[in-house]
Scaffold this motif. Structure first.
Motif, PDB file in Angstrom:
ATOM      1  N   VAL A  26       0.838  -1.201   0.000  1.00 56.26           N
ATOM      2  CA  VAL A  26       0.000   0.000   0.000  1.00 56.26           C
ATOM      3  C   VAL A  26       0.873   1.253   0.000  1.00 56.26           C
ATOM      4  O   VAL A  26       0.643   2.199  -0.763  1.00 56.26           O
ATOM      5  CB  VAL A  26      -0.951   0.001   1.209  1.00 56.26           C
ATOM      6  CG1 VAL A  26      -1.687   1.330   1.330  1.00 56.26           C
ATOM      7  CG2 VAL A  26      -1.956  -1.145   1.098  1.00 56.26           C
ATOM      8  N   LEU A  27       1.878   1.275   0.860  1.00 57.10           N
ATOM      9  CA  LEU A  27       2.787   2.423   0.901  1.00 57.10           C
ATOM     10  C   LEU A  27       3.459   2.635  -0.457  1.00 57.10           C
ATOM     11  O   LEU A  27       3.552   3.763  -0.954  1.00 57.10           O
ATOM     12  CB  LEU A  27       3.841   2.220   1.987  1.00 57.10           C
ATOM     13  CG  LEU A  27       3.364   2.391   3.436  1.00 57.10           C
ATOM     14  CD1 LEU A  27       4.410   1.866   4.402  1.00 57.10           C
ATOM     15  CD2 LEU A  27       3.063   3.855   3.740  1.00 57.10           C
ATOM     16  N   ASP A  28       3.898   1.556  -1.073  1.00 60.30           N
ATOM     17  CA  ASP A  28       4.565   1.677  -2.361  1.00 60.30           C
ATOM     18  C   ASP A  28       3.606   2.146  -3.443  1.00 60.30           C
ATOM     19  O   ASP A  28       4.005   2.829  -4.388  1.00 60.30           O
ATOM     20  CB  ASP A  28       5.190   0.342  -2.755  1.00 60.30           C
ATOM     21  CG  ASP A  28       6.061   0.452  -3.995  1.00 60.30           C
ATOM     22  OD1 ASP A  28       6.841   1.425  -4.091  1.00 60.30           O
ATOM     23  OD2 ASP A  28       5.957  -0.414  -4.884  1.00 60.30           O
ATOM     24  N   SER A  29       2.335   1.814  -3.312  1.00 57.31           N
ATOM     25  CA  SER A  29       1.361   2.243  -4.323  1.00 57.31           C
ATOM     26  C   SER A  29       1.209   3.756  -4.336  1.00 57.31           C
ATOM     27  O   SER A  29       1.059   4.370  -5.395  1.00 57.31           O
ATOM     28  CB  SER A  29       0.006   1.559  -4.082  1.00 57.31           C
ATOM     29  OG  SER A  29      -0.643   2.052  -2.930  1.00 57.31           O
ATOM     30  N   PHE A  30       1.244   4.377  -3.158  1.00 57.41           N
ATOM     31  CA  PHE A  30       1.189   5.843  -3.107  1.00 57.41           C
ATOM     32  C   PHE A  30       2.515   6.452  -3.561  1.00 57.41           C
ATOM     33  O   PHE A  30       2.548   7.448  -4.287  1.00 57.41           O
ATOM     34  CB  PHE A  30       0.847   6.317  -1.698  1.00 57.41           C
ATOM     35  CG  PHE A  30      -0.596   6.146  -1.320  1.00 57.41           C
ATOM     36  CD1 PHE A  30      -1.591   6.816  -2.020  1.00 57.41           C
ATOM     37  CD2 PHE A  30      -0.963   5.326  -0.261  1.00 57.41           C
ATOM     38  CE1 PHE A  30      -2.926   6.666  -1.682  1.00 57.41           C
ATOM     39  CE2 PHE A  30      -2.299   5.177   0.096  1.00 57.41           C
ATOM     40  CZ  PHE A  30      -3.282   5.845  -0.619  1.00 57.41           C
ATOM     41  N   ARG A  31       3.615   5.852  -3.116  1.00 56.04           N
ATOM     42  CA  ARG A  31       4.929   6.361  -3.503  1.00 56.04           C
ATOM     43  C   ARG A  31       5.108   6.299  -5.018  1.00 56.04           C
ATOM     44  O   ARG A  31       5.725   7.186  -5.630  1.00 56.04           O
ATOM     45  CB  ARG A  31       6.033   5.552  -2.819  1.00 56.04           C
ATOM     46  CG  ARG A  31       7.425   5.992  -3.231  1.00 56.04           C
ATOM     47  CD  ARG A  31       8.503   5.101  -2.666  1.00 56.04           C
ATOM     48  NE  ARG A  31       8.480   3.727  -3.163  1.00 56.04           N
ATOM     49  CZ  ARG A  31       9.531   2.909  -3.140  1.00 56.04           C
ATOM     50  NH1 ARG A  31      10.680   3.340  -2.654  1.00 56.04           N
ATOM     51  NH2 ARG A  31       9.437   1.681  -3.579  1.00 56.04           N
ATOM     52  N   ALA A 133       4.426  -2.722  -4.884  1.00 59.47           N
ATOM     53  CA  ALA A 133       2.973  -2.598  -4.952  1.00 59.47           C
ATOM     54  C   ALA A 133       2.379  -3.591  -5.946  1.00 59.47           C
ATOM     55  O   ALA A 133       2.942  -3.835  -7.020  1.00 59.47           O
ATOM     56  CB  ALA A 133       2.584  -1.177  -5.345  1.00 59.47           C
ATOM     57  N   THR A 134       1.234  -4.143  -5.595  1.00 61.02           N
ATOM     58  CA  THR A 134       0.489  -4.989  -6.519  1.00 61.02           C
ATOM     59  C   THR A 134      -0.323  -4.103  -7.458  1.00 61.02           C
ATOM     60  O   THR A 134      -0.628  -2.945  -7.131  1.00 61.02           O
ATOM     61  CB  THR A 134      -0.471  -5.912  -5.759  1.00 61.02           C
ATOM     62  OG1 THR A 134      -1.478  -5.104  -5.108  1.00 61.02           O
ATOM     63  CG2 THR A 134       0.268  -6.744  -4.715  1.00 61.02           C
ATOM     64  N   PRO A 135      -0.702  -4.603  -8.632  1.00 64.75           N
ATOM     65  CA  PRO A 135      -1.554  -3.821  -9.532  1.00 64.75           C
ATOM     66  C   PRO A 135      -2.863  -3.387  -8.857  1.00 64.75           C
ATOM     67  O   PRO A 135      -3.337  -2.269  -9.090  1.00 64.75           O
ATOM     68  CB  PRO A 135      -1.817  -4.780 -10.701  1.00 64.75           C
ATOM     69  CG  PRO A 135      -0.614  -5.680 -10.715  1.00 64.75           C
ATOM     70  CD  PRO A 135      -0.259  -5.870  -9.260  1.00 64.75           C
ATOM     71  N   ASN A 136      -3.415  -4.247  -8.021  1.00 66.86           N
ATOM     72  CA  ASN A 136      -4.655  -3.913  -7.330  1.00 66.86           C
ATOM     73  C   ASN A 136      -4.450  -2.739  -6.378  1.00 66.86           C
ATOM     74  O   ASN A 136      -5.286  -1.820  -6.298  1.00 66.86           O
ATOM     75  CB  ASN A 136      -5.166  -5.130  -6.557  1.00 66.86           C
ATOM     76  CG  ASN A 136      -6.519  -4.882  -5.916  1.00 66.86           C
ATOM     77  OD1 ASN A 136      -7.447  -4.377  -6.550  1.00 66.86           O
ATOM     78  ND2 ASN A 136      -6.648  -5.245  -4.650  1.00 66.86           N
ATOM     79  N   ASP A 137      -3.332  -2.737  -5.648  1.00 67.44           N
ATOM     80  CA  ASP A 137      -3.061  -1.628  -4.736  1.00 67.44           C
ATOM     81  C   ASP A 137      -2.761  -0.337  -5.498  1.00 67.44           C
ATOM     82  O   ASP A 137      -3.105   0.757  -5.039  1.00 67.44           O
ATOM     83  CB  ASP A 137      -1.906  -1.975  -3.792  1.00 67.44           C
ATOM     84  CG  ASP A 137      -2.336  -2.900  -2.670  1.00 67.44           C
ATOM     85  OD1 ASP A 137      -3.514  -2.833  -2.279  1.00 67.44           O
ATOM     86  OD2 ASP A 137      -1.509  -3.701  -2.188  1.00 67.44           O
TER      87      ASP A 137
END
Length: 425
Positions: A26-31, A133-137
Motif C-alpha cells: 500500500v505504501l509503495d502504491s502511493f509512492r 505494490a500490486t496492480p490492485n493496490d
C-alpha cells in the motif's frame, strides 16, 4: 482525531509477515503514483500517437487539436496529484513503519544527500524493506486520490450531501426526541459509530455537528489518506487535484478533462477547535471482528452506514455486529446501493481453501474473510434486518447519488440508493 492522535491500535502490522507485505504494498502504491501515472497515462499515449501516420500526427499536433500540448499539460496534472499521493505515503510511513526503524538503521540505508528530505528517506527505507505494490493496490491508490474530490472538495458537496444530509437530519431528529425525554442530554452524550469511514468526511461532519463519533476503517489506503487530511493538513486548499484527468474518454472538451479542485475545502483541525464540536476517534480493523465482541456490546446509540453494507460477503455478519454494538432502542441509519463488492473478486480455489484452513487453525474470527457469500435484494436486506429484531421506522427508495461522478462527462453513473432507519428493540 481528538488531540491530533494518529491511527493507533494494539496490533503492529509490521510484526506479522503477511500484514507487513500488504502494508508495504500500500505504501509503495502511493509512492509510485507519479511514475506509474506518467507511464500509463502519457508515455504510452505518446508512443501510440507517434505510431500514427506522420501526416496524421503532424495534423493533430497543431491547433485546434494540439494533442502533444495536452499530454504535456496532463503530465503537470499528474505531478499535482502525485504531491497528494506522496504526502499520504509520508503520513502512512510515519504512522506504521517509522517507529519500527531506529536511526542507526536509517543512517546505514539512506544516502547522506537525502538525509533532510523525508520522502527520499522513507523511500530508501521502503526499498530496503523490499516493498513492491500490486496492480490492485496501485489502482486503489489512484482511486483514493480521486476520492478526495468527493469527500474533501467544495465541489464534491453536492454528491456527498445527497448521502450525508439524511444521516445528519436523522441524528438531529433523534437528538430532539431524546431531549424531550431528558433535557440534561447533550449531543456529546450520543455515541455514533461510522463503519467504513473512508476518508473520514462523514465522521468529521458528525463530530462538527456536536456528537461523539467513532469511525472504523479496514483499508490501509483509506486509513493513511484520512489520517493525512484529519491530522496533518496545515491549511485549507493545501493540495490541487485533477480527479478526471487520467481518464481520457468521454470528455466534451480538454477543459473538462483538466478541471482542478483544491482540497481540503475546510481545515479540519481549525474547524474542530471552534464552536461546539463533539469528540472524534478512529479504529483500524475489520468491523465484524472489532465490534462483535463483548467489549462493544451496547456501546453506541447510533450506527450510521453509508455505501457500506454491500461490502459484506455475508450480510448477516454485519447485521449481527450492528445489533451487538447498538444499545437497546438505538438507531441504525443506512444509505447506499447494493453493489455487492465480493461478487467481483476472483480467487484461486486453492488459495481460498488455504485461507479458510488458516483462519480455522488459529481459532480466530476472520470477519469479512469468512468463507461463503450471498447477494440479497433491497427487500431481502430489509426483511433480514427486521428478522434480527429491528423495526424499520423510515424507508425511502430512489435517492439519486453518484460516486466521484464527473458532471461534465459524456458518461455518468447514478445510483438509486436505498435509505432506511431501523430501531433496535
Amino acid at each position: 482525531m481528538e488531540g491530533g492522535e494518529e491511527w493507533a491500535g494494539e496490533f503492529n502490522p509490521m510484526a506479522d509477515s503477511e500484514e507487513r507485505a500488504h502494508l508495504l504494498s500500500v505504501l509503495d502504491s502511493f509512492r509510485s503514483y507519479r511514475h506509474v501515472a506518467h507511464y500509463n497515462t502519457t508515455h504510452l499515449r505518446r508512443r501510440a500517437f507517434y505510431s500514427l501516420p506522420s501526416a496524421h500526427w503532424t495534423l493533430l499536433s497543431q491547433p485546434p487539436f494540439s494533442v502533444l500540448d495536452s499530454l504535456s499539460h496532463l503530465d503537470d496534472l499528474i505531478d499535482s496529484n502525485a504531491e497528494l499521493a506522496e504526502a499520504i505515503f509520508c503520513a502512512g510511513f510515519q504512522a506504521f513503519v517509522a517507529h519500527n526503524i531506529n536511526s542507526e538503521q536509517v543512517a546505514s540505508i539512506v544516502p547522506e544527500k537525502y538525509a533532510h528530505d523525508p520522502f527520499q528517506v522513507f523511500s530508501a527505507v521502503l526499498d530496503h524493506l523490499g516493498a513492491k505494490a500490486t496492480p490492485n493496490d496501485m489502482e486503489k491508490a489512484r482511486s483514493c486520490v480521486n476520492q478526495f474530490y468527493r469527500e474533501w472538495s467544495g465541489e464534491g458537496e453536492v454528491e456527498r450531501g445527497a448521502c450525508f444530509a439524511p444521516i445528519l437530519s436523522t441524528l438531529a431528529s433523534e437528538y430532539s426526541k431524546r431531549r424531550e425525554r431528558d433535557v440534561a442530554i447533550g449531543k456529546k452524550d450520543m455515541n455514533i459509530l461510522v463503519p467504513g469511514a473512508g476518508l473520514g468526511r462523514l465522521v468529521f461532519d458528525v463530530c462538527k455537528a456536536g456528537y461523539s463519533v467513532e469511525g472504523n476503517e479496514i483499508s490501509y489506503h483509506e486509513i493513511m489518506a484520512s489520517s493525512l487530511v484529519l491530522n496533518h493538513m496545515s491549511k485549507r486548499g493545501q493540495f490541487k487535484i485533477a480527479p478526471f484527468a487520467l481518464n481520457c474518454s468521454n470528455h466534451l472538451s480538454r477543459e473538462d478533462q483538466f478541471r482542478t479542485y483544491y482540497i481540503p475545502d475546510v481545515h479540519p483541525a481549525s474547524e474542530l477547535s471552534e464552536g461546539d464540536s463533539g469528540e472524534m476517534s478512529m479504529s483500524t480493523g475489520d468491523f465484524i471482528v472489532l465490534y462483535s465482541t463483548p467489549e462493544y456490546k451496547h456501546a453506541f446509540d447510533v450506527v450510521a452506514t453509508v455505501f457500506f453494507i454491500d461490502t459484506a460477503p455475508n450480510i448477516i455478519r454485519y447485521v449481527e455486529t450492528v445489533r451487538n454494538c447498538l444499545k437497546p432502542g438505538g438507531l441504525w441509519i443506512n444509505l447506499g446501493p447494493l453493489l455487492w463488492h465480493h461478487a467481483s473478486r476472483i480467487q484461486d480455489p486453492k488459495e481460498e481453501d488455504a485461507d479458510d484452513k488458516k483462519g480455522a487453525s488459529r481459532g480466530e474470527d476472520v470477519g469479512i474473510a469468512d468463507p461463503g457469500s450471498v447477494e440479497l435484494t433491497n427487500d431481502e436486506v430489509v426483511s433480514l434486518v427486521q428478522h434480527f429484531g429491528f423495526t424499520i421506522e423510515e424507508h425511502e427508495l430512489g435517492v439519486d447519488t453518484g460516486y466521484i461522478t464527473n458532471q461534465w462527462s459524456m458518461l455518468k453513473s447514478t445510483y438509486q440508493a436505498s435509505f432506511w432507519v431501523a430501531r433496535k428493540a
